[in-house]
Every structure is written in structure tokens, then in C-alpha cells.
Design an enzyme around this catalytic site. Structure first.
Site: not given
Ligand code: TNX
Length: 518
Positions: A328
Site C-alpha cells: 500500500e
Molecule cells: C491491510 S495487509 C494492510 C494493513 C492493515 C490491514 C487491516 C496489508 C499488507 N496491509 O496495513 O492493517 O489491511 O486489515
């Protein structure tokens, strides 16, 4: 047959289990690869000693761990003895059969007869896994710290066992809410009971930096000073981190440290102005939105920082992996993202570690051995496979322990799915994504993100019992796994979880015995 059972019943007197035993019907999780029953019982008594053969300190420690588990609940003074001759009747006997050439081999053979219990394993880790099997074959009261009545009987037979996948993990996010060393040790204890062998620690994120880096002290002094919701946060000193690593090692679990980069870095950007492209420190962040932060990818100081962090943390981490995050990074330009991840992989490799990263890293050129952790995008996972890389399976819709069980769950999120016990259990990594068969899969891992989780009780409620199902996926071959059978075994584990004081979710899809129900 009836007569035999009856006479056995009489000879056992006050024993609770009076019929012939059937080792194949024991509620083991994960289910072993092969179980053959011989119908009798081995009984742990005040005369039982634990023998170990050979010079392996690690094997001795496993024997010790079994004794430490048995003493408080049985009240017996169980001794650990180096075996010089055949162990005496009624004893437990550990031995190694391997020459140490394949340390990854976790297989074991557990032979239980009326006269003895024998654990043979290629490596001490296999013996440790066997101890978990033994615990599960004893009455649930074996987990209590008060002396119980027993009898401490184990059905006889032979179990031959080894894991389907070499990587079976859980991830704990200590960045969104901080969890203490003691909490982490509790997690290690509980996951080792289900034969997991990896604990991945998500050590940094926008809301907090949780690991001391001696060359960049403000990361924790400032960046560790808060958490989601504005609590006081916290961090592990390097000494505490090493203590966790050692505690895990003794339970045959490796720690995979994660420093999430180049996004999810607000805590670092708040601690050191020079890491920002505009040279200005960011404010600390206590919300839960993602995707707004990024390291300044084209600045040299960024790589001095990354190098120092990876160097210091790698030196404290005996396990082979270093997780660089990479998810992300919505405010990093795509070309900058590629530049950063490729450079950072080189740094990790320079310090002798193998890269793990969230599936987005497969959009860059992966270095030798790098592993992509599939959480959201199957096309990314496929890109990893096309590059000849392995994939670690953590699909959010199946394995995310922060996902709510159903709309009535008070904790957690539901952006990926509601995940009931059967949803978490009833799937196969090797058939989930077309084009990614077992040969490309390193293993499975279930992450617990902690935006909404603040205490160990809440943690346990979200993790258990779903994690037991993930553990079985990682260990037991798919042909042996069956939801209807698993549901029954899990129901029986309710008493074990209760005896261990675990605050687990009592799903109504599981036929919990009355003794378990609240
Ligand atoms: C997505 S999973 C994210 C996390 C969040 C999570 C909450 C991932 C690699 N990134 O930063 O905590 O969703 O469910």
C-alpha cells in the site's frame, strides 16, 4: 471384544476411560499424517522418568519442556535422565535419528505402548512437535497449573508425522497497538501448541516504531511514543527483542522481523525530518487510514537509514528472513517504488537475509530467493511465480485474523470478508489461485492487524480458534482434511483452550461440549 473391554475396565478400577483405546480417534490438531492404534494405554505415573539419548542440548531441552508441562498438573517429580541403557518401564524416551544435515526436517515418530512412550525425530524441532501431540493426547487438565487427579493415560499406537509446508506462521502487528514482551511470549506459547514455526512481527507502521535502532534513537523515543487512538505506545529494546527471539527459538519458532517500507512509515518520518523530501518532520499519527506516507526514495540519506535499520535488526535475528513490507505505498510514485524495493532487496541480501515482502513487491524485479506474501492481489502473486519466486499464502479473505467472524463481532474490521471458523479452515492454498500450485508455495501465515485490538484477551478472541485451522492447513495434507471431522476435533479442543486460559470465540458452528460453553 466386549469381554476384553469389560475386563480392562475392571482392572483399571477408578479410571475414567475404561474401554479399549483408539488412538486414531483422538482429537489432534493439526491431524497427523498417519496414526495406527493398538488399543491399550500408557499411563504417566509418579514412577515416570523422561530419558533422552545422546549429547544434543536441544533435545534435552525438549525433554525438559515436556517435564515442565507435566509436573504442575500431575504433581509428579518427573526426572530428566540421559539414557545410558534401555529406559525403564513406564518411562518416556527421546532420541534423534538424523545427522543434522537437514535441519528443516520437522518429522517425528511417536510410539506409544503400554510400557513406554518413545519419541524419535530427525531434529529436536520434530521432538518438540511430538511433545505438542503428547499434550493433546493427555486429558485437558494436563494444561492446568494445579494438581489434578488424572489418570494421565495416553492411547497406544504409532504416529508418523511431518508438515505439508515448511513455513507455518502467524503475524502480530505490534505497531498499531503495542503488545508487551510478555504478551508476545504468550502468543509464542499458544502458536507452538498448534505446531506453527514462524512468528512474523510487524514492528513498524504509520502509528508507531516498535524496535530500538541504536543509530537512529529517535525512531523509538518519539516514533514509539503513541499508537492508534493516542495511547502511550511502547517499543522493544534490542535486548527485549533478543529475549523474544530466544524464547521463540526454544519453542522451535523463528521470528521474522518486518520493517514496512517505503509506505507505512509515518512514525519514522515524524522522528527524523531528513527522511522527508521537504525536510520537515511529520506529525505523529494515531488514526487508521493507510497509504499517505512514503520515505523519500531519491534521497541518499534514506538508504543510509534503511541500511542501518536492516543491519542492526538482521544482526539480532538468527532466522533467514527479513520482511521489508512494501504494501500500500499509495503515495510513492510507481517508478520510485520499483527503485526503492530493488535497492532495499540488495541491502537485505548484503546482510545475509532472504527478502519477504507483501505481494506488491512482485511488481519489481525480485532478487534471488525473495518471497512474495500474497494477501490481496492474485495477479501480483502470479508475477512472483513468473519470476521463479515462491509465494507465502496469507489471503485476507481466509487468513486475516482481524476480520470479524460475523456482523455481530465487536472487534475487528470486515473490509476483506467476515471469516467464520469454517471459512478460515475449509480451503487449500494449492488450489486457491489458478497457476500457483503447491510447488510455488512456501507456506501459510495468518496475520493479526491490531487497529482495533488493544489487549491480549482481545487478541486471543480474534486469533482462536481460527488459527488452529490455519495451522492444520499448513501441516496436514489436504486429502486428510475434512471440515466435518475438524469441527468435532475443534469442539474437544474447547476444553484444552479453556484449561490454557485462552479467551476464544465460541462459534455456534462448532459443537462445543457443555463444559466449555459460557
Ligand atoms: C491491510 S495487509 C494492510 C494493513 C492493515 C490491514 C487491516 C496489508 C499488507 N496491509 O496495513 O492493517 O489491511 O486489515
Amino acid at each position: 471384544m466386549a469381554i476384553i473391554a469389560l475386563s480392562l475396565g475392571i482392572s483399571l478400577g477408578s479410571c475414567k476411560r475404561q474401554e479399549a483405546s483408539d488412538l486414531t480417534r483422538e482429537s489432534l490438531i493439526p491431524l497427523p499424517v498417519s496414526v495406527a492404534a493398538t488399543g491399550e494405554y500408557f499411563t504417566i505415573s509418579e514412577k515416570t522418568d523422561i530419558y533422552f539419548k545422546g549429547e544434543s542440548e536441544e533435545l534435552k531441552q525438549v525433554a525438559q519442556q515436556l517435564a515442565d508441562r507435566l509436573r504442575p498438573s500431575t504433581g509428579f517429580e518427573i526426572e530428566i535422565i540421559q539414557a545410558s541403557s534401555e529406559p525403564k518401564r513406564g518411562s518416556i524416551y527421546f532420541l534423534l535419528t538424523g545427522d543434522g544435515t537437514n535441519p528443516a526436517d520437522e518429522s517425528y515418530e511417536l510410539t506409544i505402548s503400554k510400557k513406554f512412550m518413545k519419541i524419535s525425530a530427525v531434529n529436536p524441532s520434530g521432538a518438540f512437535r511430538a511433545v505438542q501431540t503428547i499434550r493433546q493426547l493427555l486429558p485437558p487438565e494436563i494444561e492446568l497449573s494445579t494438581v489434578g487427579e488424572g489418570p494421565w493415560m495416553v492411547p497406544t499406537g504409532i504416529i508418523n508425522d511431518n508438515p505439508d509446508y515448511s513455513y507455518r506462521g502467524m503475524m502480530l502487528d505490534v505497531a498499531r497497538h503495542f503488545f508487551s514482551v510478555e504478551d508476545v511470549k504468550r502468543v509464542i506459547d499458544l502458536i507452538s501448541y498448534y505446531k506453527l514455526n514462524v512468528l512474523h512481527l510487524h514492528l513498524t507502521d504509520d502509528q508507531g516504531w516498535r524496535i530500538e535502532i541504536k543509530s537512529w534513537p529517535n525512531l523509538t523515543a518519539h516514533g514509539g511514543s503513541t499508537e492508534v487512538g493516542g495511547g502511550e505506545g511502547g517499543f522493544f529494546t534490542q535486548e527485549q527483542y533478543s529475549d523474544i527471539v530466544k524464547y521463540a527459538q526454544q519453542r522451535h519458532i523463528i521470528i521474522v522481523p518486518e520493517i514496512d517500507m517505503p509506505g507505512h512509515t509515518n512514525a519514522a518520518l515524524a522522528s527524523y525530518p531528513e527522511l522527508n523530501c521537504d525536510g520537515k518532520a511529520r506529525e505523529l499519527y494515531t488514526g487508521i487510514n493507510v497509504g499517505f506516507s512514503s520515505l523519500c526514495v531519491r534521497k541518499d540519506i534514506t538508504y543510509k537509514f534503511v541500511d542501518d535499520v536492516i543491519r542492526e535488526l538482521s544482526a539480532l535475528t538468527p532466522g533467514p528472513y527479513f520482511h521489508i513490507g512494501g504494501d500500500e505505498s499509495h503515495s510513492t510514485k510507481p517508478e520510485d517504488y520499483v527503485f526503492f524495493i530493488e535497492k532495499t532487496q540488495e541491502i537485505v541480501n548484503k546482510y545475509g537475509k532472504t527478502v519477504l515482502g507483501w505481494d506488491e513487491i512482485a511488481t519489481t524485479k525480485l532478487s534471488e530467493g525473495s518471497v512474495a506474501q500474497y494477501w490481496a492481489k492474485a495477479p501480483n502473486a502470479l508475477k512472483a511465480v513468473e519470476q521463479g519466486a515462491k509465494v507465502l499464502f496469507s489471503p485476507a479473505v481466509k487468513t486475516y485474523l482481524d476480520m470479524q467472524y460475523d456482523p455481530s463481532t465487536k472487534l475487528g474490521l470486515h473490509w476483506a470478508a467476515y471469516i467464520e471458523i469454517d471459512d478460515a479452515y475449509d480451503w487449500d492454498p494449492a488450489t486457491l489461485v489458478e497457476g500457483i500450485g503447491k510447488e510455488f508455495i512456501l507456506g501459510v501465515e495468518a496475520p493479526l492487524w491490531t487497529e482495533t485490538i488493544t489487549h491480549i484477551d482481545e487478541l486471543e478472541y480474534m486469533v482462536f480458534p481460527r488459527l488452529a485451522g490455519i495451522a492444520e492447513i499448513g501441516w496436514t495434507p489436504p486429502l486428510k482434511r475434512d471440515w466435518v471431522d475438524y469441527r468435532e476435533r475443534l469442539a474437544k479442543h474447547g476444553e484444552r483452550l479453556k484449561a490454557m486460559g485462552v479467551d476464544f470465540y465460541q462459534s455456534d458452528r462448532i459443537p462445543w461440549p457443555e463444559t466449555v460453553q459460557k
